[in-house]
Enzyme design. Structure first.
Site, PDB file in Angstrom:
ATOM      1  CG  ASP A  89      -1.926  -1.119   1.255  1.00  0.00           C
ATOM      2  OD1 ASP A  89      -1.666  -2.174   0.641  1.00  0.00           O
ATOM      3  OD2 ASP A  89      -2.977  -0.940   1.896  1.00  0.00           O
ATOM      4  CE  LYS A 154      -4.967   1.994   3.099  1.00  0.00           C
ATOM      5  NZ  LYS A 154      -3.781   1.277   3.614  1.00  0.00           N
ATOM      6  CE  LYS A 193      -6.520  -1.350   3.001  1.00  0.00           C
ATOM      7  NZ  LYS A 193      -5.145  -1.899   3.165  1.00  0.00           N
TER       8      LYS A 193
END
Length: 238
Positions: A89, A154, A193
């Site tokens: 990430d 995300k 996400k």
């Protein structure tokens, strides 16, 4: 599908130790999360603790502010995947995004995506939506992330801070508005996400209903209890 199976369980607090990591991995194997997301220095042990399970090791790159050089992010990614991370990430370079330096931002993402992919890992791109001034910036980041080959976009690190009305600093996190925007701005090839502030089963259900397919949270025990129809006393801090 189980909502718990969509969780990337966060072990990202600066004070968390290997003892906390061992407890987290045990929990995640028991309840069946997607991954355990850890600080880069914890990747090797996480891979060891999760070996033989369906839960994968994941980590963060350029965390939490995104301001490290592209070279540093690439090196961090290379080390992480070599030590067993299967998902990374990465935080975008927020300052470059705010300046409209879109070529830099796309190249930064692409460099991480390519080295992660070479090591058998996927990349999720963290925008830190709570620090971004407009929806146009968020949409552009969705477009660049998809063009660069990211698997996910995300919302947040969970550690982005803004000044509250009383002068204190408060953490930003996922919002329904941002999830709707990000889902609409990406093709079905890119997943979304949500992270930051997801502490209960009801929180998780809300975001999944909006199209989220991963949840970043340290509230896994509470969410798992809620999914089983049980009460939970704590939802975690992330």
């Amino acid at each position: 599908m189980s909502i718990v199976a969509l969780i990337d369980h966060a072990v990202l607090q600066p004070t968390q130790t290997d003892v906390d990591l061992r407890e987290a991995c045990k929990l995640c194997v028991e309840v069946g999360t997607a991954s355990v997301c850890v600080k880069p220095s914890m990747v090797a042990l996480t891979a060891e603790l999760l070996a033989g399970s369906k839960v994968v090791p994941s980590t963060v790159i350029g965390f939490p502010h995104g301001g490290t050089t592209t070279g540093a992010k690439v090196c961090e990614t290379e080390i992480a995947v070599a030590q067993g991370a299967r998902e990374v990430d990465m935080v975008v370079n927020i300052g470059r995004a705010l300046a409209g330096d879109w070529q830099y931002v796309e190249d930064d993402i692409r460099a991480v995506v390519e080295v992660a992919r070479a090591g058998g890992a996927i990349t999720k791109v963290i925008f830190e939506c709570g620090l971004l001034p407009s929806d146009d910036v968020k949409r552009r980041l969705c477009e660049l992330s998809e063009a660069a080959g990211a698997a996910f976009v995300k919302t947040s690190t969970g550690f982005g801070m803004v000044k509250g009305d009383r002068g204190g600093m408060i953490a930003t996190g996922a919002t329904e508005h941002d999830i709707r925007l990000m889902r609409a701005a990406c093709s079905p090839a890119v997943e979304v996400k949500a992270s930051g502030g997801i502490r209960t089963f009801a929180d998780a259900q809300k975001f999944v209903a909006l199209g989220v397919t991963r949840l970043g949270t340290s509230g896994t025990a509470a969410i798992a209890a809620g999914e089983r129809g049980e009460a939970a006393t704590s939802g975690g801090a992330y």
